[in-house]
Design an enzyme around this catalytic site. Structure first.
Site, PDB file in Angstrom:
ATOM      1  CE  LYS A 197     -10.058 -10.686 -23.776  1.00  0.00           C
ATOM      2  NZ  LYS A 197     -11.134  -9.710 -24.012  1.00  0.00           N
ATOM      3  CG  ASP A 216     -14.224  -9.599 -22.393  1.00  0.00           C
ATOM      4  OD1 ASP A 216     -13.580 -10.660 -22.435  1.00  0.00           O
ATOM      5  OD2 ASP A 216     -13.687  -8.484 -22.369  1.00  0.00           O
ATOM      6  CG  HIS A 248       5.381  -5.663  -4.329  1.00  0.00           C
ATOM      7  ND1 HIS A 248       4.089  -5.537  -3.881  1.00  0.00           N
ATOM      8  CD2 HIS A 248       6.011  -4.530  -3.988  1.00  0.00           C
ATOM      9  CE1 HIS A 248       3.941  -4.359  -3.295  1.00  0.00           C
ATOM     10  NE2 HIS A 248       5.099  -3.726  -3.331  1.00  0.00           N
ATOM     11  CD  GLU A 305       2.434  -8.719  -4.984  1.00  0.00           C
ATOM     12  OE1 GLU A 305       3.097  -9.557  -4.345  1.00  0.00           O
ATOM     13  OE2 GLU A 305       2.217  -7.583  -4.555  1.00  0.00           O
ATOM     14  CB  CYS A 309       5.356  -4.129   0.311  1.00  0.00           C
ATOM     15  SG  CYS A 309       6.280  -2.621  -0.022  1.00  0.00           S
ATOM     16  CE1 TYR A 310       1.170   1.253   5.501  1.00  0.00           C
ATOM     17  CE2 TYR A 310      -0.408  -0.563   5.669  1.00  0.00           C
ATOM     18  CZ  TYR A 310       0.044   0.682   6.082  1.00  0.00           C
ATOM     19  OH  TYR A 310      -0.620   1.356   7.073  1.00  0.00           O
ATOM     20  N   GLY A 369       0.837  -1.200   0.000  1.00  0.00           N
ATOM     21  CA  GLY A 369       0.000   0.000   0.000  1.00  0.00           C
ATOM     22  C   GLY A 369       0.866   1.242   0.000  1.00  0.00           C
TER      23      GLY A 369
END
Ligand code: XMP
Length: 520
Positions: free
Chosen positions: A376, A234, A177, A179, A86-87, A59
């Protein structure tokens, strides 16, 4: 959309730009997770949600500031594994008795390398492929003192506490991070974490489908739903899913503005109406659209005319459907930008679909958005699961204004007919050469000039066209596709021989930026 039958992981969001990537990594591991903003997570929420593990996201705030975001204290007594990122790491340290300091000269942004300490934890099992591992850092503050009970398992030059854990309590904290793409082996950390938490990886597309169908039934009840079917991936997957849930209560409106590709209307309507038994209204309004576009050559004017007419037409057909209270949209997760506002509650901004933006409010409709949680490629997987043919699922994107923006200058029926034929030959070439899936988007643009040529013994004076093919991951940036000269030569010959009205073919080698993908 909550599912009580699956083990659930809770991501507490502190406002990081990349929180949704955590969800993404977890789905790849077939783990069910939900992201909730920190200010909506209280004791009661934790009890009801009953997570099997919790992740604190990163964050933008500083834990040192008064009133900075915190999870409820009770999260630490749930007895489940917690991972702070992180945060999330800093907030965990601060709350559990460690210390965080402002970064004077210790801020770290971008690539860094973490080296392991002598102690081992299952979180890092199989993670260090080398004696050091690349990670992505993005922090101003840093942990100056770790909380009692924590040990250090990895350090980087500017983050002596890059990886720490209180193994007894199953609390893990990383400064970087895992991710993001730039932490190449980051998925392994998530894999280890969910394994330690006891997830079995039972969250599959089949499970998602069942749960989504139940949720749609519950939301819609016995009311009717309308959907603007474009033939794109979609809206097609959303329609197929909603149809599975409520059958005849769904009516799709396929707005045909006369700016579609060769056979496109027949293919889309045929598949949904005849093969999948959906109620589809084919709103053929070619005359209306082409009439209003006559004599218009300014790109923005053309777009505006099409956008306005699209809404008018959709509304006209939708008004004829009795009891329609819901509007289905194929909104995806990346379209849902969730941000956390620190003065008040969370704010959710939704990027409206270009075609039907504004419609729900105007018509008093409630949105049904069954793909809101998916990325997607997950939508594609769900489409396959629902039995949509691969040829549909892998289609290149096609813009709402259709061929209008591939016909720079004034649009005429004659030019549109030529363009449709040339485009069909080009796409056929790409498919025959097995290149379709490597290319993000490919199309022909017909140029507003005629040029001189010679065919047989005669002079020709016909249109020139440009071929476009780009690679991209999200359409925001793009590069031209490096076709071989053989491919380009063969395609030019085919187009000129097979498409009357074209006597010159060029290849557009502009990247984006500075160009755009479409010509208008
Ligand atoms: P540009 O031309 O802006 O296109 O580089 C990026 C991507 O967006 C598509 N595009 C549109 N899609 N309505 C749409 O639904 C539009 O008005 C529109 N304009 C561009 C384009 O085809 C490409 O995939």
């Amino acid at each position: 959309m909550s599912d009580m039958q699956h083990d659930r992981l809770l991501i507490i969001d502190f406002g990081s730009q990349v929180t949704q990537l955590i969800a993404r990594r977890l789905r790849e591991l077939n783990v069910y997770c939900e992201i909730h903003p920190f200010n909506l997570v209280d004791n009661a929420f934790l009890t009801t949600f009953a997570p099997k593990a919790v992740i604190f996201s990163g964050g933008p705030c500083s834990v040192i500031d008064d009133g900075s975001p915190r999870p409820p204290e009770s999260v630490y007594s749930l007895g489940v594994p917690i991972l702070g990122i992180c945060y999330g790491q800093q907030v965990m340290m601060q709350m559990l008795g460690g210390q965080v300091e402002r970064g004077h000269g210790t801020a770290e942004f971008g690539r860094a390398y973490v080296t392991p300490s002598d102690d081992k934890t299952d979180l890092l099992s199989g993670w260090f492929t080398d004696d050091k591992e690349q990670v992505w850092m993005s922090h101003g503050d840093h942990v100056a003192e770790i909380a009692p009970g924590f040990e250090v398992y990895g350090t980087s030059p500017n983050a002596p506490f890059a990886i720490t854990a209180d193994v007894a309590r199953n609390f893990y904290a990383v400064q970087f991070h895992p991710e993001v793409h730039h932490t190449p082996n980051g998925a392994k950390l998530y894999e280890n974490f969910v394994k330690m938490a006891g997830f079995t990886g039972d969250w599959t597309m089949g499970a998602y489908r069942e749960q989504a169908v139940a949720a749609i039934k519950e939301q819609v009840g016995d009311k009717n739903v309308i959907c603007a079917l474009s033939g794109g991936v979609d809206s097609s997957v959303a329609a197929a899913l909603i149809h599975e849930a409520i059958g005849e209560q769904l009516t799709c409106v396929f707005v045909d503005h006369g700016l579609l590709r060769k056979n496109e209307a027949e293919e889309v309507v045929g598949m949904f109406r005849d093969h999948m038994n959906l109620r589809v209204i084919h709103a053929d309004e070619t005359e209306l659209f082409l009439g209003e576009l006559e004599g218009q050559s300014d790109p923005e004017t053309k777009r505006k005319i099409i956008g306005k007419l699209f809404i008018d037409v959709f509304q006209k057909y939708a008004n004829e459907i009795e009891g329609a209270e819901f509007l289905a949209q194929g909104t995806l997760y990346p379209d849902v930008i969730e941000s956390v506002s620190f003065s008040g509650g969370p704010s959710v901004t939704i990027k409206s679909h270009h075609n039907v933006g504004g419609l729900p409010e105007k018509m008093g409709l409630t949105l049904v958005e069954p793909l809101r949680e998916l990325f997607k490629d997950e939508v594609r997987a769900l489409g396959r699961e629902l039995g949509l043919p691969d040829s549909f699922i892998g289609r290149h994107p096609f813009p709402g204004p259709g061929l209008a923006i591939r016909c720079p200058g004034e649009i005429t029926r004659a030019k549109l007919d030529i363009l449709r034929e040339a485009d069909a030959v080009y796409i056929d070439q790409i498919r025959k050469h097995g290149l379709y899936d490597e290319i993000w988007q490919a199309f022909v643009a017909i140029l507003p000039v005629r040029t001189v040529g010679v065919m047989g013994d005669g002079r020709t004076y016909d249109y020139a066209c440009a071929l476009r093919a780009v690679t991209s991951v999200d359409g925001m940036t793009a590069d031209y596709y490096p076709f071989s000269h053989e491919f380009l030569g063969e395609t030019a010959t085919r187009i000129i021989n097979e498409v009357p009205g074209i006597n010159r073919v060029t290849y557009d080698i502009t990247s984006k930026p500075p160009g755009t993908i479409e010509w208008e």
